[in-house]
Structure formats: structure tokens, C-alpha cells
Design a protein around this motif. Structure first.
Motif, PDB file in Angstrom:
ATOM      1  N   GLY A   1      25.931  42.291  36.806  1.00  0.00           N
ATOM      2  CA  GLY A   1      25.808  41.795  35.423  1.00  0.00           C
ATOM      3  C   GLY A   1      24.676  40.793  35.341  1.00  0.00           C
ATOM      4  O   GLY A   1      24.688  39.771  36.016  1.00  0.00           O
ATOM      5  N   GLY A   2      23.675  41.109  34.499  1.00  0.00           N
ATOM      6  CA  GLY A   2      22.433  40.316  34.534  1.00  0.00           C
ATOM      7  C   GLY A   2      22.192  39.456  33.315  1.00  0.00           C
ATOM      8  O   GLY A   2      21.049  39.114  33.030  1.00  0.00           O
ATOM      9  N   VAL A   3      23.276  39.064  32.592  1.00  0.00           N
ATOM     10  CA  VAL A   3      22.987  38.277  31.384  1.00  0.00           C
ATOM     11  C   VAL A   3      23.427  36.825  31.608  1.00  0.00           C
ATOM     12  O   VAL A   3      22.971  36.195  32.561  1.00  0.00           O
ATOM     13  CB  VAL A   3      23.576  38.954  30.121  1.00  0.00           C
ATOM     14  CG1 VAL A   3      23.038  38.301  28.861  1.00  0.00           C
ATOM     15  CG2 VAL A   3      23.164  40.430  30.106  1.00  0.00           C
ATOM     16  N   ALA A   4      24.338  36.295  30.783  1.00  0.00           N
ATOM     17  CA  ALA A   4      24.562  34.841  30.803  1.00  0.00           C
ATOM     18  C   ALA A   4      24.983  34.319  32.194  1.00  0.00           C
ATOM     19  O   ALA A   4      24.248  33.554  32.837  1.00  0.00           O
ATOM     20  CB  ALA A   4      25.590  34.484  29.742  1.00  0.00           C
TER      21      ALA A   4
ATOM     22  N   ILE B   1      17.994  42.170  31.031  1.00  0.00           N
ATOM     23  CA  ILE B   1      18.780  41.088  31.612  1.00  0.00           C
ATOM     24  C   ILE B   1      18.517  39.858  30.758  1.00  0.00           C
ATOM     25  O   ILE B   1      17.573  39.839  29.965  1.00  0.00           O
ATOM     26  CB  ILE B   1      18.378  40.825  33.082  1.00  0.00           C
ATOM     27  CG1 ILE B   1      16.880  40.507  33.166  1.00  0.00           C
ATOM     28  CG2 ILE B   1      18.717  42.009  33.970  1.00  0.00           C
ATOM     29  CD1 ILE B   1      16.516  39.680  34.347  1.00  0.00           C
ATOM     30  N   SER B   2      19.316  38.854  30.939  1.00  0.00           N
ATOM     31  CA  SER B   2      19.074  37.546  30.329  1.00  0.00           C
ATOM     32  C   SER B   2      18.591  37.632  28.881  1.00  0.00           C
ATOM     33  O   SER B   2      17.583  37.043  28.528  1.00  0.00           O
ATOM     34  CB  SER B   2      18.033  36.805  31.181  1.00  0.00           C
ATOM     35  OG  SER B   2      18.039  35.434  30.865  1.00  0.00           O
ATOM     36  N   PHE B   3      19.330  38.349  28.045  1.00  0.00           N
ATOM     37  CA  PHE B   3      18.939  38.409  26.635  1.00  0.00           C
ATOM     38  C   PHE B   3      19.881  37.534  25.805  1.00  0.00           C
ATOM     39  O   PHE B   3      20.929  37.100  26.287  1.00  0.00           O
ATOM     40  CB  PHE B   3      18.924  39.860  26.129  1.00  0.00           C
ATOM     41  CG  PHE B   3      20.265  40.531  26.140  1.00  0.00           C
ATOM     42  CD1 PHE B   3      21.144  40.382  25.084  1.00  0.00           C
ATOM     43  CD2 PHE B   3      20.660  41.310  27.218  1.00  0.00           C
ATOM     44  CE1 PHE B   3      22.396  40.983  25.098  1.00  0.00           C
ATOM     45  CE2 PHE B   3      21.910  41.925  27.246  1.00  0.00           C
ATOM     46  CZ  PHE B   3      22.771  41.758  26.189  1.00  0.00           C
TER      47      PHE B   3
ATOM     48  N   SER C   1      25.312  46.429  50.911  1.00  0.00           N
ATOM     49  CA  SER C   1      26.269  45.511  51.554  1.00  0.00           C
ATOM     50  C   SER C   1      26.045  44.085  51.058  1.00  0.00           C
ATOM     51  O   SER C   1      24.977  43.772  50.520  1.00  0.00           O
ATOM     52  CB  SER C   1      26.079  45.555  53.070  1.00  0.00           C
ATOM     53  OG  SER C   1      24.806  45.035  53.363  1.00  0.00           O
ATOM     54  N   TYR C   2      27.050  43.240  51.242  1.00  0.00           N
ATOM     55  CA  TYR C   2      26.902  41.844  50.824  1.00  0.00           C
ATOM     56  C   TYR C   2      27.617  40.883  51.771  1.00  0.00           C
ATOM     57  O   TYR C   2      28.562  41.269  52.466  1.00  0.00           O
ATOM     58  CB  TYR C   2      27.441  41.650  49.401  1.00  0.00           C
ATOM     59  CG  TYR C   2      28.927  41.928  49.218  1.00  0.00           C
ATOM     60  CD1 TYR C   2      29.900  40.990  49.563  1.00  0.00           C
ATOM     61  CD2 TYR C   2      29.371  43.151  48.689  1.00  0.00           C
ATOM     62  CE1 TYR C   2      31.256  41.248  49.379  1.00  0.00           C
ATOM     63  CE2 TYR C   2      30.724  43.402  48.510  1.00  0.00           C
ATOM     64  CZ  TYR C   2      31.668  42.452  48.856  1.00  0.00           C
ATOM     65  OH  TYR C   2      33.004  42.719  48.694  1.00  0.00           O
ATOM     66  N   ASP C   3      27.153  39.650  51.772  1.00  0.00           N
ATOM     67  CA  ASP C   3      27.938  38.555  52.374  1.00  0.00           C
ATOM     68  C   ASP C   3      28.814  37.946  51.292  1.00  0.00           C
ATOM     69  O   ASP C   3      29.960  37.598  51.522  1.00  0.00           O
ATOM     70  CB  ASP C   3      27.009  37.475  52.947  1.00  0.00           C
ATOM     71  CG  ASP C   3      26.172  38.016  54.093  1.00  0.00           C
ATOM     72  OD1 ASP C   3      26.747  38.711  54.945  1.00  0.00           O
ATOM     73  OD2 ASP C   3      24.942  37.781  54.093  1.00  0.00           O
ATOM     74  N   ASN C   4      28.213  37.768  50.110  1.00  0.00           N
ATOM     75  CA  ASN C   4      28.962  37.286  48.938  1.00  0.00           C
ATOM     76  C   ASN C   4      28.594  38.124  47.728  1.00  0.00           C
ATOM     77  O   ASN C   4      27.449  38.577  47.602  1.00  0.00           O
ATOM     78  CB  ASN C   4      28.634  35.828  48.622  1.00  0.00           C
ATOM     79  CG  ASN C   4      29.265  34.883  49.608  1.00  0.00           C
ATOM     80  OD1 ASN C   4      28.580  34.285  50.433  1.00  0.00           O
ATOM     81  ND2 ASN C   4      30.577  34.737  49.538  1.00  0.00           N
ATOM     82  N   LEU C   5      29.583  38.255  46.840  1.00  0.00           N
ATOM     83  CA  LEU C   5      29.383  39.034  45.609  1.00  0.00           C
ATOM     84  C   LEU C   5      29.785  38.161  44.427  1.00  0.00           C
ATOM     85  O   LEU C   5      30.773  37.422  44.508  1.00  0.00           O
ATOM     86  CB  LEU C   5      30.291  40.276  45.676  1.00  0.00           C
ATOM     87  CG  LEU C   5      30.306  41.199  44.473  1.00  0.00           C
ATOM     88  CD1 LEU C   5      28.965  41.914  44.316  1.00  0.00           C
ATOM     89  CD2 LEU C   5      31.419  42.263  44.638  1.00  0.00           C
ATOM     90  N   ILE C   6      29.002  38.212  43.341  1.00  0.00           N
ATOM     91  CA  ILE C   6      29.390  37.511  42.104  1.00  0.00           C
ATOM     92  C   ILE C   6      29.558  38.565  41.011  1.00  0.00           C
ATOM     93  O   ILE C   6      28.639  39.363  40.764  1.00  0.00           O
ATOM     94  CB  ILE C   6      28.328  36.477  41.671  1.00  0.00           C
ATOM     95  CG1 ILE C   6      28.136  35.413  42.770  1.00  0.00           C
ATOM     96  CG2 ILE C   6      28.722  35.806  40.353  1.00  0.00           C
ATOM     97  CD1 ILE C   6      27.081  34.354  42.437  1.00  0.00           C
ATOM     98  N   ILE C   7      30.723  38.563  40.370  1.00  0.00           N
ATOM     99  CA  ILE C   7      30.955  39.516  39.272  1.00  0.00           C
ATOM    100  C   ILE C   7      30.774  38.776  37.960  1.00  0.00           C
ATOM    101  O   ILE C   7      31.428  37.760  37.711  1.00  0.00           O
ATOM    102  CB  ILE C   7      32.387  40.084  39.325  1.00  0.00           C
ATOM    103  CG1 ILE C   7      32.689  40.687  40.696  1.00  0.00           C
ATOM    104  CG2 ILE C   7      32.606  41.118  38.216  1.00  0.00           C
ATOM    105  CD1 ILE C   7      34.150  41.116  40.863  1.00  0.00           C
ATOM    106  N   SER C   8      29.858  39.269  37.122  1.00  0.00           N
ATOM    107  CA  SER C   8      29.685  38.677  35.787  1.00  0.00           C
ATOM    108  C   SER C   8      29.485  39.812  34.788  1.00  0.00           C
ATOM    109  O   SER C   8      28.447  39.942  34.148  1.00  0.00           O
ATOM    110  CB  SER C   8      28.495  37.717  35.779  1.00  0.00           C
ATOM    111  OG  SER C   8      28.449  37.029  34.548  1.00  0.00           O
ATOM    112  N   THR C   9      30.525  40.655  34.703  1.00  0.00           N
ATOM    113  CA  THR C   9      30.396  41.886  33.912  1.00  0.00           C
ATOM    114  C   THR C   9      30.740  41.685  32.434  1.00  0.00           C
ATOM    115  O   THR C   9      30.665  42.622  31.642  1.00  0.00           O
ATOM    116  CB  THR C   9      31.298  42.987  34.509  1.00  0.00           C
ATOM    117  OG1 THR C   9      32.574  42.403  34.809  1.00  0.00           O
ATOM    118  CG2 THR C   9      30.714  43.565  35.779  1.00  0.00           C
ATOM    119  N   GLY C  10      31.170  40.477  32.069  1.00  0.00           N
ATOM    120  CA  GLY C  10      31.343  40.166  30.647  1.00  0.00           C
ATOM    121  C   GLY C  10      32.573  40.777  30.011  1.00  0.00           C
ATOM    122  O   GLY C  10      33.554  41.109  30.682  1.00  0.00           O
TER     123      GLY C  10
END
Ligand code: FAD
Length: 491
Positions: free
Chosen positions: A9-12, A39-41, A106-115
């Protein structure tokens, strides 16, 4: 070792997290996945672009993919939908929508910001219609704008009187479209209480909006050109905006068996970690403790999402930053009115069974002798014993946002209601009075505390009349001329 952090998720919340991560770590590999093109709109600006108040579409893009890649060395992948989180393997599966290619990262950490996504109930006849819209992102906005440009609608129905619905009403009227607003509840703008909402109702009618309360949409007919309401009434319309609320976009989290709350938001702890400590979640998709009573809440607003993105990015770097919970402070423009609130309203306090005092004041926004002053209707709710402030709300033409922001700050600082009288706030005639509206609330609270006055609420008046209470109306004659309580006596 170089950390690898993925963001969905690439916005707020997502964009805020991405840039903060880079500031924390020059070397980390940071990849931002966004399903859409942008993103970032500026989600919050979308209704104003439709109404032509924001003239240039490009103003809606706060940061482009290229900006973020160049300034922050972040790998931004647009048109990239994450289709699963494989938490045991610490990978995600991504669908590159342009090339139709599926791959794992793959990831070490994941951030979910799917709104959160607009609620679209399954209403009879909706699927046959091409004139029904919801608004969340730039493509939705383009669809609405194109429809208006190509079809020149004369009438519109907005379903839902929350802040997005009201902003759409105003912007469509601004384009010369005659708007009907249909709201199922007895009032618009649920964060404020019924009596203050009446001011908005009157204003909407003054502006020519056809306001229909206590009614919902039962069905659409004639390809969306006719709406059948719950009470059987029919309305003809050229277009429809559905703005009946949002719900967390939780499908990835649900399928990954991350713990969800009652409202469907991803449950996070005060560090914004989900039930899997390597995965953080922020923004509209989360459920977290609120500031006042630490009850679980889902507050879909841009301020909390941005702050949480930054906090999650700090906590991935062990900063131990706690999210202290949201108050839901919000503000909206409704034609000439500003409507703002913070914390709990009376409806919530009743539902939580919390004892409260409610006080109202109607001071002027600035000195009465300086042109342009207008009355602010302001309400404060607080604990009658401890004087802890639970919430505040205000409606008026000028200076509403400033007072609610001061009161939000007072809540965060745990000021007592009567201490509001001590705040030294900036004053010159164009801006305020020597006793600011916020001070006035403090004076009333102090008077109540010292038992100099007692207040009663509008819904208690019927009973007072029945009990033959002596009602003395001390307002000016012009105010009384606008309406009065039966049996009251005027001096
Ligand atoms: P979003 O900003 O919605 O971003 C989520 C992104 O995740 C979306 O772009 C989506 O495409 C992407 N995504 C979802 N699932 C996937 C997936 N599986 N793979 C890849 N990408 C995915 N708030 C205010 O405080 N004030 C306002 O005035 C205001 N006005 C608003 C007006 C409108 C019209 C709208 C729609 C919202 C408004 N908001 C306002 C709310 C505010 O925009 C949100 O609270 C905020 O954007 C939430 O941020 P977020 O990061 O949680 O979600």
C-alpha cells in the motif's frame, strides 16, 4: 546485515513508513508495492478536484513514484498487487498486473497499509447501472469526472451523509448539479450530536440541497436512473454517489491468519505489531486502542495513518515508540460551515455507559465589533467527577477548526474542563475575543463545579414543560424571533 523491508500500500501510511525507514537506515532494501498507478496521492483532495476547486489533476499527486525512487532510493512497484502473505516463509506473493507475472519476495519485516474500501452493498438493480460511483482513488475520480463531462448530469443523489458524502454534495452543487442527499440516520455527520447536526441540516436546505433523512436506498431501477427508497418513495436521478462508509481492506491479513478485531481491522499492539511480530500494520486497516478509554477502535483518517506509518518504521529499528491511540479529531467544510469534532460524542458516551456533563456555548468567533464575526456552536463533554474531557464538537462559519484543535490538545494534555478557563490564547479583534470560546467553556464548567448553575439538555425540555418548570428566556429579541420554547417567558 542489510535489512529487507516490504510495504503493501503506497499512499498515506505506506508512503510515510517508506520514507521514514530510509531516514532510519541508509542501506536497507525497501520495496513499496502498490496495486494502482499512483502512490502518495491526496485522497482528501479528490472531491474538490471533481468540483473544480482544485483545478489541476497533477496537484493530487503529492509524491510520484519517480520522486520517491530518486529522493529516497526506494524500489516503488506500481501496478503490483500483493495476493498473499506467506508468514511462515516470510515472503509475499505479488501479481505484476502489467505483465501478468506472479512472483515471491522475501522480507525481514513487512508493513501492511492497505487502507479501507468503500462499502458497496448488494442493492437490487445496482449491477445494471453505469451511473453509480464510489470514491476512493484517482481512477474513481477520473470515472466520476468523465461521466460528468460526457453526460452533463442535471441531478445527482448522494447516498450517505458522512464527511465524504457531504464533500461530494457540495462539489456537485458547485458544478450546477441539483443534489439530493439520502441518509439512513436521523442526522448527517455522525461524529457530532443530533442538536448540532440541525445547524448543518438547515444550511444544506439553504444551499438548495434536497435532504432526505431516516431513509435508505432499497433498489435501483431504469439502469440507476430511478432510486426506490426504503419508504417506497421514488427519486429520478442522472447519477449516484454511494458514500455510506468504509471497511478495512483486510483480505490479505485474514488469509494469512493474522488476528482481526470485531470491526474487521487488523489487531495491533501499541507498537503497531500484528499477531506476527515481524509484521506491522498501520492506517485505515487496523484496529487499535483509542486514546480515551483504550477501547478497540478503527479510525479511518489521514492523520493517524501518517503518524502510524512513521511509528512502525521507527519500531522496526527498535525505537520502542508507542502509538498512544486516536481521538478521531476531524474537520469538514460543508458549504459555508466548518464542522469539527474530537473525542467521544454524547451518543458514544451513552453507549459506553459513562457519566458525563454536556455543556453548550454559542460565542462569537471574534470580537463582535469587528466585521465578519460569526457564532460558533460548541459543545464540551466531560466526566462530572474528575472533569476529564471526553470530547468536543463545534459548528460555525469561522474559527471552528482552531477551537477544536485546542480542545484536542487539551484532551491529550489531560487538562480538566474547568482549567480551559486558564488557557491564554492569542487574541486580537479579527481572530477572537479576550475571552476565547474555549475559555467560555471553562467558565461554564467552573460555574457547574461550584454549583452556581445547573444545565439541562434539549431532550429534557419536553419533561421540564410537562413538570411546569418556569422557563425564563434571556436571549436577545432577534434570537427569540427565530424560535422559542413554548411556555417560556422573555425578559
Ligand atoms: P490508503 O491511503 O487508502 O492507501 C492504501 C493503498 O493500498 C491503496 O492505494 C490501495 O490501492 C493499496 N492496496 C490495497 N491492497 C493492496 C494490495 N493487496 N496490494 C497492493 N496495494 C494494495 N481523511 C482525513 O483525515 N481528512 C480528510 O479530509 C479526508 N478526506 C478523504 C476524502 C476521500 C474522498 C477519501 C477516499 C478519504 C479521505 N480521508 C480523509 C481518509 C484518508 O484518505 C485515509 O484515512 C488515509 O488515506 C488512510 O491511509 P492508508 O495508508 O491506511 O490507506
Amino acid at each position: 546485515m542489510k535489512k529487507k523491508i516490504l510495504i503493501i500500500g503506497g499512499v498515506a501510511g505506506g508512503a510515510s513508513a517508506a520514507t521514514r525507514l530510509r531516514r532510519n537506515d541508509e542501506f536497507a532494501e525497501i520495496i513499496l508495492f502498490e496495486r494502482g498507478e499512483y502512490i502518495s496521492f491526496a485522497n482528501c483532495g479528490l472531491p474538490y478536484y471533481i468540483g473544480g476547486v482544485i483545478e489541476n489533476r497533477s496537484s493530487l499527486i503529492v509524491q510520484s513514484k519517480e520522486d520517491i525512487e530518486a529522493k529516497f532510493n526506494i524500489d516503488v512497484r506500481i501496478f503490483s498487487e500483493v495476493i498473499s502473505i506467506n508468514k511462515d516463509k516470510k515472503t509475499i506473493t505479488v501479481n505484476n498486473l502489467k505483465e501478468n507475472k506472479i512472483y515471491e519476495e522475501s522480507y525481514d519485516n513487512l508493513i501492511i497499509s492497505t487502507g479501507a474500501m468503500p462499502i458497496k452493498p448488494n442493492i437490487e438493480g445496482a449491477s445494471d447501472a453505469l451511473n453509480i460511483f464510489t470514491i476512493r482513488n484517482i481512477p474513481d475520480t477520473d470515472n466520476i469526472k468523465n461521466f460528468i463531462n460526457n453526460n452533463k448530469p442535471k441531478t445527482a443523489v448522494v447516498v450517505g451523509g458522512g464527511f465524504i458524502g457531504l464533500e461530494m454534495v457540495e462539489n456537485l452543487q458547485h458544478l450546477g448539479i441539483k443534489v439530493t442527499l439520502v441518509e439512513m440516520a436521523p442526522q448527517v455527520m455522525t461524529p457530532i450530536d443530533f442538536e448540532l447536526a440541525q445547524i448543518i441540516h438547515l444550511h444544506l436546505k439553504d444551499k438548495g440541497v434536497n435532504l432526505i433523512l431516516n431513509n435508505g436506498v432499497k433498489a435501483f431501477k431504469d439502469k440507476g436512473k430511478k432510486i426506490i427508497l426504503s419508504d417506497g418513495k421514488e427519486i429520478s436521478t442522472d447519477m449516484v454517489i454511494l458514500a455510506i462508509g468504509v471497511r478495512p481492506e483486510n483480505i490479505l491479513a485474514k488469509n494469512a491468519l493474522l488476528t482481526l478485531g470485531e470491526r474487521g481491522g487488523i489487531l495491533v499492539n501499541e507498537f503497531l505489531q500484528t499477531s506476527d511480530p515481524a509484521i506491522y500494520a498501520v492506517g485505515d486497516v487496523i484496529e487499535t486502542n483509542d486514546f480515551l478509554t483504550k477501547k478497540l477502535s478503527n479510525i479511518p483518517l489521514a492523520g493517524p495513518a501518517n503518524k502510524q506509518g512513521r511509528i512502525a518504521a521507527d519500531n522496526i529499528y527498535g525505537k520502542g515508540e508507542k502509538y498512544i491511540g486516536a481521538l478521531g479529531t476531524s474537520v469538514a467544510k460543508v458549504f459555508d460551515l466548518t464542522v469539527a469534532s474530537t473525542g467521544y460524542n454524547e451518543k458514544i458516551l451513552k453507549a459506553l455507559n459513562l457519566k458525563y456533563n454536556a455543556i453548550h456555548a454559542h460565542p462569537l468567533s471574534n470580537a463582535g465589533y469587528y466585521p465578519g464575526g460569526a457564532s460558533i456552536s460548541i459543545k464540551l463533554l466531560y466526566n462530572p467527577e474528575t472533569e476529564e474531557i471526553y470530547g468536543a464538537q463545534a459548528v460555525g462559519i469561522k474559527g471552528v477548526d482552531k477551537r477544536i484543535d485546542v480542545l484536542a490538545t487539551a484532551i491529550y494534555s489531560k487538562l480538566k474542563a474547568s482549567e480551559l478557563r486558564n488557557l491564554e490564547l492569542s487574541y486580537a479583534p479579527p481572530f477572537s475575543s479576550a475571552k476565547d470560546p474555549v475559555n467560555m467553556l471553562g467558565y461554564v464548567a467552573e460555574n457547574i463545579k461550584r454549583e452556581l448553575v445547573k444545565t439541562f439538555q434539549w431532550y429534557e425540555v419536553k419533561n421540564l414543560i410537562k413538570e411546569k418548570a418556569f422557563l425564563l428566556d434571556i436571549r436577545e429579541k432577534v434570537e427569540r424571533d427565530l424560535g422559542t420554547i413554548e411556555t417560556s417567558i422573555h425578559i
